[in-house]
Structure formats: structure tokens, C-alpha cells
Design an enzyme around this catalytic site. Structure first.
Site, PDB file in Angstrom:
ATOM      1  N   ASP A 258     120.810 -28.942  65.553  1.00 18.94           N
ATOM      2  CA  ASP A 258     121.976 -28.835  64.675  1.00 18.94           C
ATOM      3  C   ASP A 258     122.077 -27.304  65.124  1.00 18.94           C
ATOM      4  OD1 ASP A 258     124.294 -29.136  63.582  1.00 18.94           O
ATOM      5  OD2 ASP A 258     123.297 -29.708  61.499  1.00 18.94           O
TER       6      ASP A 258
ATOM      7  N   ASN B  18     130.066 -37.978  66.069  1.00 16.02           N
ATOM      8  CA  ASN B  18     130.846 -37.688  66.974  1.00 16.02           C
ATOM      9  C   ASN B  18     131.667 -37.526  67.483  1.00 16.02           C
ATOM     10  OD1 ASN B  18     127.618 -35.863  67.750  1.00 16.02           O
ATOM     11  ND2 ASN B  18     128.508 -35.372  66.478  1.00 16.02           N
TER      12      ASN B  18
HETATM   13  C1  IPE Z   1     123.745 -34.566  63.621  1.00 17.07           C
HETATM   14  O1  IPE Z   1     124.699 -33.537  63.474  1.00 17.07           O
HETATM   15  C2  IPE Z   1     123.871 -35.420  65.067  1.00 17.07           C
HETATM   16  C3  IPE Z   1     123.317 -34.796  66.462  1.00 17.07           C
HETATM   17  C4  IPE Z   1     122.528 -33.452  65.856  1.00 17.07           C
HETATM   18  C5  IPE Z   1     123.784 -35.229  67.650  1.00 17.07           C
HETATM   19  P1  IPE Z   1     125.622 -33.255  62.858  1.00 17.07           P
HETATM   20  O2  IPE Z   1     126.037 -31.660  62.696  1.00 17.07           O
HETATM   21  O3  IPE Z   1     127.020 -34.112  63.210  1.00 17.07           O
HETATM   22  O4  IPE Z   1     125.729 -33.652  61.317  1.00 17.07           O
HETATM   23  P2  IPE Z   1     126.753 -33.709  60.387  1.00 17.07           P
HETATM   24  O5  IPE Z   1     128.116 -34.235  60.442  1.00 17.07           O
HETATM   25  O6  IPE Z   1     126.526 -32.123  60.077  1.00 17.07           O
HETATM   26  O7  IPE Z   1     125.598 -34.072  59.128  1.00 17.07           O
HETATM   27  C1  IPE Z   2     124.921 -29.616  67.137  1.00 17.30           C
HETATM   28  O1  IPE Z   2     125.238 -28.755  66.626  1.00 17.30           O
HETATM   29  C2  IPE Z   2     124.883 -30.896  68.249  1.00 17.30           C
HETATM   30  C3  IPE Z   2     125.612 -31.872  68.244  1.00 17.30           C
HETATM   31  C4  IPE Z   2     125.992 -32.437  67.029  1.00 17.30           C
HETATM   32  C5  IPE Z   2     126.243 -32.108  69.196  1.00 17.30           C
HETATM   33  P1  IPE Z   2     126.245 -28.666  66.332  1.00 17.30           P
HETATM   34  O2  IPE Z   2     127.911 -28.919  67.207  1.00 17.30           O
HETATM   35  O3  IPE Z   2     126.567 -29.828  65.259  1.00 17.30           O
HETATM   36  O4  IPE Z   2     126.424 -27.417  65.753  1.00 17.30           O
HETATM   37  P2  IPE Z   2     127.295 -26.694  64.115  1.00 17.30           P
HETATM   38  O5  IPE Z   2     126.776 -27.877  62.856  1.00 17.30           O
HETATM   39  O6  IPE Z   2     129.004 -26.667  64.037  1.00 17.30           O
HETATM   40  O7  IPE Z   2     126.775 -25.476  63.856  1.00 17.30           O
HETATM   41 MG    MG Z   3     126.383 -30.252  63.296  1.00 19.02          MG
END
Ligand code: IPE
Ligand code: IPE
Ligand code: MG
Length: 253
Positions: A23, A71
Site C-alpha cells: 500500500d 479496487n
Molecule cells: C488494499 O489497499 C488493496 C491492495 C493492496 C491491493 P487499499 O489501498 O485498496 O486499501 P484501503 O482502501 O486503504 O483500505
Molecule cells: C497500493 O497503493 C496499490 C493498490 C491498492 C492497487 P495505493 O494505490 O492504494 O496507494 P495509496 O493508498 O493511494 O497511497
Molecule cells: Mg491504498
């Protein structure tokens, strides 16, 4: 599932199975004034380094949360960018994965995954089936609640058809119908980016996992960061419901 009884001494050896909630790609990019997709690209490259480090450090399985069932709610261009990136990273690093004898598995609902990603993933799953050195599990369009609901449906169908008595619905029966059937439970879950939540990742399988949260954004999570997480894991005392006094000396810190 065929998970052997958890060993209280397990934290003195490297975790057999690590799960990573990668993340912080978006925030990493924003902090540098870059588009979110650039954060995803750097994050995808990090994964290759972390796989190498896992193999070198004696870990035998890594499940990476690549795309959650939730997502899809993101802007369309980000979603399509993520899938294009997934296909590119697989193609760009396939020979490396082959050389290191990595077996590829996927959990999640593959029917929802675009064909240009699903097809190459299926090919590599097939061609890497006999690799035993290391297993990379990609959680794609995955959600633990959806996985549980699908397992409940399968159980209900077996009961309705008379193949399974309702009183035989125990944990092994549930486990055998999860997408992770046959995989060991994760010993260690790592979540990057300073968020303290599991976001629908391997909820049942993580019942006794050690959890390490780090504030580092995923694109900055390198070999050294993995080693820090492993060192943190080694300090934990896993009791699996027992008292400290019951543990073998090898399991004590
Ligand atoms: C969790 O990350 C999903 C993945 C790492 C693929 P998110 O960024 O989607 O999680 P939330 O929404 O902050 O909980
Ligand atoms: C993780 O990074 C990747 C996925 C969840 C696909 P994020 O895209 O969630 O990054 P933040 O949380 O917005 O920084
Ligand atoms: Mg995220």
C-alpha cells in the site's frame, strides 16, 4: 487444507509464508509530484526485488495483494493502468521468475480479470506448475469475504446434493473450499504505508499470523525493509492459544 499443526517454534525460522498488503503507491507518487500510475510502476518493480529477497532468506511462499475486489471503485483510468502494468511486469520479468524456479498461483475471482492479463497468468501458472523452490501467489480481484461466501456456496451445494452432512461442516471442510486450499497459512502479514488494517485480505488464513505494520510506502519497500520485518517477526512469541510455560524452549524469546 493441508496445513500442518502450527509449530510454536515457527518464529525462530523464517516465516514459511508471507502475505504483503502493498500500500502507499499513490501517496508515494503524490509526495514526489508524480502521477499515481508512476507509483504503481515503481511498486511493481519493488515486487521483483522482494521476491528475490524472500527466496534468498528462506521464505517459500509470498502472497501479494495486487488488486482487491473493492479496487474496482477507483477511477477507470487507474484500474486499466493497473492491469496494463500487471501484464507488463509479468512479461518483463518472466525469464527471471523462470530462472529462480518460481511457481505462480493466483487467488481471487479470475473471471472478472481482463483477458489480456488472465491469459498470460494462466499460461505461466501452467508452465510453472512443477516449480517447488518458491511460490508467488498473486491476489487479484481478491476479497476474503467474497472468498468465504464462495466457500459457503460450495458447502451449501454439497449439503443440498447429499454429498456432505451438515454436521460435517467443520474448519477443514471450509478450508478445503477456500481459494487458498492446500497452501500453508501465512505466518507473517506485512502492511506498508502506515495503515493499520487488513482491507479484506486473507482474513481467515491470518487467524494466527504475526502482523507487521510499517510506515514505509510500498515503492520504498526494499530488501532492507523486508529484513526489518523479518527481524520484527523473529522477536514475536507465537503461542497459538497455549501458555508461555507450555512452549518448548526453542519457541521462547
Ligand atoms: C488494499 O489497499 C488493496 C491492495 C493492496 C491491493 P487499499 O489501498 O485498496 O486499501 P484501503 O482502501 O486503504 O483500505
Ligand atoms: C497500493 O497503493 C496499490 C493498490 C491498492 C492497487 P495505493 O494505490 O492504494 O496507494 P495509496 O493508498 O493511494 O497511497
Ligand atoms: Mg491504498
Amino acid at each position: 487444507m493441508s496445513t500442518p499443526a502450527p509449530s510454536p517454534a515457527a518464529n525462530h525460522v523464517p516465516p514459511r509464508h508471507i502475505g504483503i498488503i502493498r500500500d502507499g503507491n499513490g501517496r508515494w507518487a503524490a509526495a514526489k509530484g508524480l502521477p499515481r500510475l508512476e507509483g504503481h510502476r515503481r511498486g511493481a518493480e519493488r515486487l521483483i526485488e522482494v521476491i528475490d529477497a524472500c527466496i534468498d532468506d528462506g521464505v517459500s511462499m509470498l502472497t501479494v495483494f495486487a488488486f482487491s475486489a473493492e479496487n474496482w471503485k477507483r477511477p477507470l483510468d487507474e484500474v486499466s493502468g493497473l492491469f496494463k502494468l500487471g501484464e507488463w511486469i509479468l512479461r518483463a520479468h518472466l525469464s527471471r521468475l523462470e530462472k529462480r524456479k518460481v511457481r505462480l498461483r493466483v487467488i481471487g475471482d479470475m473471471t472478472g480479470v481482463p483477458e489480456f492479463v488472465r491469459r498470460p497468468l494462466e499460461d505461466v501458472m501452467k508452465s510453472s506448475r512443477d516449480n517447488t523452490a518458491f511460490t508467488l501467489v498473486v491476489a487479484l480481484n481478491y476479497g476474503a469475504r467474497q472468498e468465504m461466501a464462495a466457500a459457503a456456496q460450495a458447502l451449501a451445494a454439497d449439503v443440498a446434493a447429499g454429498r456432505l452432512a451438515p454436521e460435517k461442516v467443520d474448519w477443514p471442510a471450509v478450508e478445503a473450499r477456500l481459494q487458498t486450499a492446500g497452501m500453508p497459512d501465512p505466518d507473517l502479514i506485512i502492511r506498508t504505508s502506515g495503515e493499520f488494517r487488513l482491507s479484506n485480505f486473507l482474513l481467515l488464513q491470518s487467524a494466527y499470523a504475526e502482523i507487521v505494520f510499517t510506515s514505509v510506502f510500498w515503492p520504498d519497500f526494499d530488501k532492507a525493509q523486508l529484513r526489518l520485518a523479518l527481524a520484527e517477526y523473529a522477536k514475536r512469541e507465537r503461542r497459538f492459544g497455549q501458555t508461555r510455560e507450555q512452549l518448548p524452549p526453542s519457541a521462547l524469546r
